[in-house]
Design a protein around this motif. Structure first.
Motif, PDB file in Angstrom:
ATOM      1  N   PRO B 114      19.565  43.002  16.969  1.00  0.00           N
ATOM      2  CA  PRO B 114      18.221  42.790  17.508  1.00  0.00           C
ATOM      3  C   PRO B 114      18.031  41.383  18.066  1.00  0.00           C
ATOM      4  N   LEU B 115      18.661  40.381  17.421  1.00  0.00           N
ATOM      5  CA  LEU B 115      18.540  39.011  17.930  1.00  0.00           C
ATOM      6  C   LEU B 115      19.073  38.900  19.355  1.00  0.00           C
ATOM      7  N   TYR B 116      20.209  39.549  19.603  1.00  0.00           N
ATOM      8  CA  TYR B 116      20.796  39.483  20.936  1.00  0.00           C
ATOM      9  C   TYR B 116      19.795  39.952  21.987  1.00  0.00           C
ATOM     10  N   PHE B 117      19.156  41.130  21.727  1.00  0.00           N
ATOM     11  CA  PHE B 117      18.276  41.687  22.756  1.00  0.00           C
ATOM     12  C   PHE B 117      16.990  40.876  22.901  1.00  0.00           C
ATOM     13  N   ASP B 118      16.470  40.336  21.785  1.00  0.00           N
ATOM     14  CA  ASP B 118      15.259  39.518  21.892  1.00  0.00           C
ATOM     15  C   ASP B 118      15.551  38.197  22.590  1.00  0.00           C
ATOM     16  N   LEU B 119      16.686  37.583  22.256  1.00  0.00           N
ATOM     17  CA  LEU B 119      17.023  36.307  22.896  1.00  0.00           C
ATOM     18  C   LEU B 119      17.345  36.511  24.372  1.00  0.00           C
ATOM     19  N   ARG B 120      17.878  37.676  24.702  1.00  0.00           N
ATOM     20  CA  ARG B 120      18.150  37.976  26.108  1.00  0.00           C
ATOM     21  C   ARG B 120      16.842  38.046  26.894  1.00  0.00           C
ATOM     22  N   THR B 121      15.834  38.685  26.280  1.00  0.00           N
ATOM     23  CA  THR B 121      14.519  38.756  26.916  1.00  0.00           C
ATOM     24  C   THR B 121      13.966  37.354  27.162  1.00  0.00           C
ATOM     25  N   LEU B 122      14.190  36.466  26.189  1.00  0.00           N
ATOM     26  CA  LEU B 122      13.672  35.101  26.304  1.00  0.00           C
ATOM     27  C   LEU B 122      14.563  34.215  27.178  1.00  0.00           C
ATOM     28  N   GLY B 123      15.667  34.753  27.637  1.00  0.00           N
ATOM     29  CA  GLY B 123      16.589  33.964  28.451  1.00  0.00           C
ATOM     30  C   GLY B 123      17.357  32.921  27.656  1.00  0.00           C
ATOM     31  N   LEU B 124      17.469  33.137  26.339  1.00  0.00           N
ATOM     32  CA  LEU B 124      18.140  32.138  25.490  1.00  0.00           C
ATOM     33  C   LEU B 124      19.572  32.524  25.130  1.00  0.00           C
ATOM     34  N   ILE B 125      20.009  33.673  25.632  1.00  0.00           N
ATOM     35  CA  ILE B 125      21.354  34.097  25.281  1.00  0.00           C
ATOM     36  C   ILE B 125      22.360  33.166  25.958  1.00  0.00           C
ATOM     37  N   ASP B 126      23.534  32.998  25.329  1.00  0.00           N
ATOM     38  CA  ASP B 126      24.572  32.130  25.873  1.00  0.00           C
ATOM     39  C   ASP B 126      24.105  30.673  25.945  1.00  0.00           C
ATOM     40  N   THR B 127      23.294  30.257  24.964  1.00  0.00           N
ATOM     41  CA  THR B 127      22.920  28.848  24.857  1.00  0.00           C
ATOM     42  C   THR B 127      23.349  28.328  23.482  1.00  0.00           C
TER      43      THR B 127
END
Lengths: 298, 266
Positions: B114-127
């Motif tokens: 779930p963290l992956y998909f929420d962070l992806r929405t926030l544009g924070l993935i791969d940071t």
């Protein structure tokens, strides 16, 4: 627990300030652990591919854990791994710790350093090492060849029958040291009088072990089982690097299925349901083992 | 008394087991230090080659940054929350503490999806934040439990004396309670360092760009791509494992104590 509540609170002790000290830790914890687990529960009721709009699925994803053959197999494999990660290390660890405790051998410090070492090595490194050992042209087959047992050689991790036990043996390898050191620490706390009493009663080494040593380390056994069973249920890195669940699905395990379904098969709801189930199973097992240990010590 | 035969048998059993424990490690070490199976390098040349070809220099750098951040933030936050739980009384104390305890056993695979998909929405993935903050959350659960146990057992009389002298709670924590807490803090620091350095799943899910790849993740990728021989893979493995192993060899007591006691609930 009971100790502290008895202590009177000194006058003027700050009360509200406690929340300020908790706040930073709690914010990170809530945002990156509590909220995601809530989201996992939420997602587990949907049929979602991760991109388009999700479809309400009710309990379907949980029902599938029981009915879907692949998922049932994954949880079954986890049970097999528990034997290799927890049961075998406990049996071997008890024997080794009893020998070390009884015999007062020299070089105990060195032995402890060596057998505990696997615990601190990154699992990816462990997996790379064992892949080499299990390879068709690897160390294990070379060893078998040298012993004249060529008929037994095979590609261990590519074999439908032997892949899962091969992964399990790696678990035995890195958990046995932990269990041994844990039990050894417990045995060193057993008062010497207990052994003298047993000896006066004419108990031999074996009887002494079952009458004195084993009951005294019940707590350590419970801790060892909790740690190793949870490790078995959480096997991910090892499977990811050595077999990716293969060949076929002969080494698929729940943790790997969570990853595989979410990012390989785009079945996010199913992945979340497996993750939630795994969490519940882990909580239930550690709670159960500790309850059992508490009851039997009193 | 133990007979001579029994003594010999004991040593044989223990040596056999020590050999079993060392066998995979020796396999890696001898491959890394031996002549390269592709020819050309040997010994330390293998490490240089792995460093270059496998990009282990880059991976070690990001591992160092990620571990450094997670360790420092987690330890400071754990000291503060452990101080609150261990020395103060407040409303909702035990409920909050049990909430933190949940995190000790929480499998990271349950929260990572779930963290992956929420962070992806926030544009924070791969940071940097997507790799570090989930690990801070997991570490803080254990750290709170660990420091609370220490502070509960610490000397109350000194705290009372300091309070009567008019010291603030902040000053009491850092000036009075913390200096003698050094062994507990060192153990916590080492454990969180080891867990973060060796963590695989969270970087695997959160990171796509090579510049953020941690050392274990880099090793797994290197193994997938580099198939010509085992030497460089072994050298890379040694590079990945060495930092934690060195800490272990020098500060072994902390690791054993932490891993064994950390599991023991009161």
């Amino acid at each position: 627990m009971t100790q502290r509540s008895g202590a009177a609170r000194p006058p003027g002790e700050p009360r509200r300030v406690a929340y300020l000290y908790l706040l930073p830790a709690f914010l990170v914890y809530a945002a990156f652990l509590l909220y995601p687990i809530g989201r996992a529960v939420h997602l587990s009721f949907f049929d979602w591919d991760g991109l388009s709009l999700g479809r309400w699925a009710g309990l379907d994803n949980y029902v599938a854990i029981v009915t879907d053959e692949g998922l049932r197999a994954a949880f079954g494999h986890a049970l097999v791994l528990i034997v290799f990660y927890a049961v075998v290390p406990l049996a071997v660890g008890l024997a080794l710790a009893a020998i070390l405790h009884h015999a007062k051998v020299r070089g105990l410090g060195f032995f402890r350093t060596v057998v505990f070492l696997p615990q601190v090595i990154a699992m990816v490194v462990v997996a790379v090492a064992w892949r080499r050992i299990y390879a068709p042209d690897g160390t294990l087959n070379a060893l078998l060849g040298a012993l004249g047992l060529d008929s037994l050689t095979r590609g261990w991790l590519g074999d439908h029958t032997f892949a899962l036990p091969s992964v399990g043996v790696v678990g035995t390898w890195f958990e046995t040291g932990l269990v041994t050191v844990l039990l050894l620490a417990g045995m060193s706390r057993i008062p010497g009088e207990l052994y003298e009493a047993a000896r006066l009663d004419g108990a031999g080494a074996v009887k002494e072990f079952f009458a004195v040593t084993l009951p005294s380390v019940r707590g350590e056994i419970a801790v060892a089982l909790t740690l190793t069973v949870i490790a078995a249920l959480r096997t991910f890195d090892l499977v990811y690097v050595t077999t990716r669940g293969g060949p076929g699905d002969s080494t698929s395990v729940p943790s790997y299925e969570v990853y595989h379904r979410a990012f390989g098969l785009s079945q996010v709801g199913s992945a979340a349901a497996i993750g939630v189930t795994l969490t519940i199973v882990i909580f239930a097992i550690s709670f159960g083992i500790n309850r059992f240990a508490d009851r039997s010590t009193t | 008394m133990i007979s001579r035969g029994e003594r010999v048998a004991n040593y044989v059993i223990l040596s056999a087991f020590a050999a079993f424990a060392l066998f995979p490690i020796v396999t890696i070490l001898s491959a890394a230090l031996g002549p390269a199976d592709t020819g050309g390098t040997s010994g330390f040349g293998n490490f240089a080659a792995a460093w270059e070809i496998g990009h282990f220099g880059t991976y070690l750098r990001s591992s160092l940054l990620v571990s450094g951040f997670v360790v420092i933030v987690s330890v400071v936050l754990s000291i503060m929350s452990g101080y609150a739980f261990g020395t103060m009384r407040f409303r909702g104390q035990s409920a909050l503490f049990y909430l933190f305890l949940l995190g000790i056993m929480m499998p990271s695979e349950a929260i990572a999806v779930p963290l992956y998909f929420d962070l992806r929405t926030l544009g924070l993935i791969d940071t940097f934040w997507s790799v570090t903050l989930p690990q801070v959350a997991l570490s803080v659960a254990f750290g709170t439990f660990w420091m609370r146990a220490y502070f509960r057992a610490s000397n109350r009389a000194i705290v009372e004396a300091a309070r009567i002298d008019g010291a603030s709670s902040w000053r009491i924590l850092w000036r009075v309670l913390l200096p003698p807490a050094r062994p507990a803090v060192v153990t916590l620091t080492l454990l969180i360092f080891m867990w973060t350095w060796n963590e695989f799943l969270i970087p695997l899910i959160m990171v796509t760009s090579e510049s953020l790849r941690t050392a274990p993740l880099g090793l797994a990728f290197f193994q997938g791509q580099y198939t010509s021989g085992f030497t460089l893979l072994a050298a890379g493995s040694v590079i990945v494992a060495t930092p934690v192993v060195i800490f272990y060899l020098f500060l072994q007591r902390h690791f054993v104590r932490g891993l064994l006691q950390g599991a023991v609930r009161e």
